[in-house]
Design an enzyme around this catalytic site. Structure first.
Site, PDB file in Angstrom:
ATOM      1  N   LEU A 152      79.998  92.442  20.809  1.00 52.58           N
ATOM      2  CA  LEU A 152      81.069  91.662  20.184  1.00 52.58           C
ATOM      3  C   LEU A 152      80.712  91.480  18.712  1.00 52.58           C
ATOM      4  O   LEU A 152      79.576  91.127  18.382  1.00 52.58           O
ATOM      5  CB  LEU A 152      81.196  90.283  20.844  1.00 52.58           C
ATOM      6  CG  LEU A 152      82.111  90.139  22.061  1.00 52.58           C
ATOM      7  CD1 LEU A 152      82.028  88.710  22.587  1.00 52.58           C
ATOM      8  CD2 LEU A 152      83.551  90.495  21.728  1.00 52.58           C
ATOM      9  N   ASP A 153      81.685  91.679  17.827  1.00 58.19           N
ATOM     10  CA  ASP A 153      81.453  91.467  16.401  1.00 58.19           C
ATOM     11  C   ASP A 153      81.026  90.026  16.138  1.00 58.19           C
ATOM     12  O   ASP A 153      81.389  89.119  16.899  1.00 58.19           O
ATOM     13  CB  ASP A 153      82.721  91.768  15.599  1.00 58.19           C
ATOM     14  CG  ASP A 153      83.066  93.249  15.582  1.00 58.19           C
ATOM     15  OD1 ASP A 153      82.162  94.067  15.774  1.00 58.19           O
ATOM     16  OD2 ASP A 153      84.255  93.569  15.382  1.00 58.19           O
TER      17      ASP A 153
END
Length: 270
Positions: A51-52
């Site tokens: 996940l960013d």
């Protein structure tokens, strides 16, 4: 309490990753808790799908022999919710960098949003962002991007979007009064806040005059929602970038099963 034997046999911890944490930092936090709880120096640990940093939500952290499940878990369908800002772009397609270009947006209506979003349902060709971990000639794309090297060319790849729903449309503050009647059909009272109240932009406040849309997307593996925002903006005859993203489901795991990082120690000892 989860025993050492159970842990080594393999468990999957669904974690609600906080915004502005990297997936690597979340894994390291869990690793530290496991070491302190069991006194283990070496054990297998990994996560199923990055996940960013500016995204939050479901991150599956695998321990022990469950790390063998990572490829299968990554293949699971994903559900994301979030917000796009229309009428502008950033180089990385989200809030990690400041706006680089602005575009017309007065022509964007709920009807146009509904029409254009249908173009992105099904199997589509998508180019991953330059600011991503995709490899180009043996190097990560973000390495080219950080040194502003234009030689890297990322090839498009097929991804599958099962559903793409617009759940809210908020016009900019300049036209707020005239568009309230339209917006109220698409938003609930608690969605009437401006993005500057909801999200903290590392590069400064989101321009309040820009319209925003909330969305819910179910997609297959390898889909970049940042790239989808970029392409959606282009298809609208404007620009778009992400101001918020939350992963709510990975395969059979859902966000309501997830632990906060502070709850991991309790889970292992309960």
């Amino acid at each position: 309490m989860i025993t050492i034997e159970e842990l080594q046999a393999g468990i999957v911890l669904p974690i609600d990753k906080p915004r502005q944490w990297t997936s690597f930092q979340a894994v390291n936090k869990v690793k530290a808790v496991v070491r302190n709880t069991y006194g283990l120096k070496k054990f297998k640990i990994g996560h199923a799908g990055t996940l960013d940093p500016l995204a939050s939500g479901l991150l599956l952290i695998c321990l022990g022999k469950a790390t063998k499940k990572i490829p299968a878990l990554q293949d699971g369908d994903k559900v994301y919710t979030g917000t796009m800002v229309l009428g502008a772009t950033t180089p990385c397609y989200d809030l990690e960098q400041a706006i680089d270009h602005r575009y017309p947006y007065s022509h964007i209506t709920p009807a146009l949003l509904s029409e254009i979003r249908q173009q992105f349902v099904g199997t589509i060709m998508q180019v991953p962002p330059m600011f991503s971990a995709v490899k180009v000639d043996g190097q990560r794309a973000y390495e080219y991007a950080r040194r502003d090297d234009p030689s890297a060319i990322i090839q498009p790849k097929p991804v599958t979007i099962y559903s793409f729903d617009i759940t809210s449309f908020r016009s900019g503050l300049e036209s707020e009064e005239t568009d309230n009647a339209t917006n109220n059909k698409l938003t609930t009272p608690n969605q009437q806040q401006t993005t500057t109240q909801l999200y903290k932009n590392p590069q400064g406040s989101i321009p309040p005059e820009l319209p925003q849309v909330d969305f819910r997307i179910r997609c297959g593996k390898g889909t970049y929602i940042r790239s989808l925002a970029r392409d959606f903006g282009l298809a609208l005859g404007s620009g778009a970038y992400l101001s918020a993203l939350r992963r709510e489901q990975v395969g059979e795991y859902t966000l309501d099963q997830a632990l906060t990082l502070d709850q991991v120690e309790w889970k292992l000892k309960s």
